[in-house]
Design a protein around this motif. Sequence first.
Motif, PDB file in Angstrom:
ATOM      1  N   GLU A  97      35.282  36.905  33.407  1.00 12.46           N
ATOM      2  CA  GLU A  97      34.005  37.308  33.669  1.00 12.46           C
ATOM      3  C   GLU A  97      33.580  36.669  35.211  1.00 12.46           C
ATOM      4  OE1 GLU A  97      30.703  38.709  33.866  1.00 12.46           O
ATOM      5  OE2 GLU A  97      31.222  38.614  31.777  1.00 12.46           O
TER       6      GLU A  97
ATOM      7  N   ASP B  32      30.701  37.002  36.678  1.00  8.57           N
ATOM      8  CA  ASP B  32      29.711  36.191  37.090  1.00  8.57           C
ATOM      9  C   ASP B  32      29.595  35.249  35.948  1.00  8.57           C
ATOM     10  OD1 ASP B  32      28.598  38.290  38.715  1.00  8.57           O
ATOM     11  OD2 ASP B  32      27.964  39.517  36.990  1.00  8.57           O
ATOM     12  N   TRP B  33      29.500  34.172  36.619  1.00  6.86           N
ATOM     13  CA  TRP B  33      29.869  32.606  35.861  1.00  6.86           C
ATOM     14  C   TRP B  33      28.547  32.594  34.743  1.00  6.86           C
ATOM     15  CZ3 TRP B  33      25.963  29.015  35.555  1.00  6.86           C
ATOM     16  CH2 TRP B  33      24.757  29.382  36.582  1.00  6.86           C
ATOM     17  N   TRP B  34      27.501  33.221  35.053  1.00  9.03           N
ATOM     18  CA  TRP B  34      26.298  32.719  33.923  1.00  9.03           C
ATOM     19  C   TRP B  34      26.271  33.565  32.820  1.00  9.03           C
ATOM     20  CZ3 TRP B  34      23.291  37.148  33.527  1.00  9.03           C
ATOM     21  CH2 TRP B  34      23.360  38.070  34.620  1.00  9.03           C
ATOM     22  N   ARG B  35      26.990  34.806  32.940  1.00  5.85           N
ATOM     23  CA  ARG B  35      27.204  35.601  31.949  1.00  5.85           C
ATOM     24  C   ARG B  35      28.235  35.065  30.970  1.00  5.85           C
ATOM     25  NH1 ARG B  35      25.798  41.600  32.661  1.00  5.85           N
ATOM     26  NH2 ARG B  35      24.994  41.483  34.685  1.00  5.85           N
TER      27      ARG B  35
ATOM     28  N   PRO C 230      28.921  27.465  39.360  1.00  3.07           N
ATOM     29  CA  PRO C 230      28.384  28.521  39.882  1.00  3.07           C
ATOM     30  C   PRO C 230      29.443  29.346  41.042  1.00  3.07           C
ATOM     31  CG  PRO C 230      26.743  27.045  39.583  1.00  3.07           C
ATOM     32  CD  PRO C 230      28.101  26.320  39.246  1.00  3.07           C
TER      33      PRO C 230
ATOM     34  N   PRO D 103      34.541  33.082  39.422  1.00  2.88           N
ATOM     35  CA  PRO D 103      34.709  33.659  38.094  1.00  2.88           C
ATOM     36  C   PRO D 103      35.222  33.089  36.966  1.00  2.88           C
ATOM     37  CG  PRO D 103      36.318  34.416  39.848  1.00  2.88           C
ATOM     38  CD  PRO D 103      35.337  33.557  40.307  1.00  2.88           C
TER      39      PRO D 103
END
Length: 149
Positions: free
Chosen positions: A41, A43-46, A80, A83
């Motif tokens: 992933e 985007d870390w927040w996803r 944050p 990946p």
Amino acid sequence: MARILVKDDDLVVRLSWREKAAVHRGSVRVPLAAVRRVTVEPDWWRALRGVALHGVWIPGVLCVGIRGNPGGQDFVAVRPGSPVVCVELRPTAPFSFLAVSVRDDVEATAQRLRRLAPDIDASTPWRQPLPVAEETETSWKELAVKTLR
């Protein structure tokens, strides 16, 4: 930052000393046979799903600990800006999902796990959606009780 290693027949998430202190636990071990799918992933927040149950959650700095959702419990150690290696696990594992920001090359780590896990589901390169529980009049109250435990 955490590291993902393979020792014998186990996948091991080795946490840094700061992450261990934040989550009050040592390394996470799951059988390699329990690995169902490995994805990356960007985007870390996803990679975060569900609600925080135990750990440290400082948005923009560090998210490490256990999160609860209708599909079970996830263990996350993400930072944050980097990946995340996402590992979906079978129901026999202690967690349903691992999300880890790693020091090493993320794609190389994911490829190594795909190669070493004995029974990877390669039907799709994307993560599967969370199961959604049927809503009833009391389902929100039941979810709140589970979250507070």
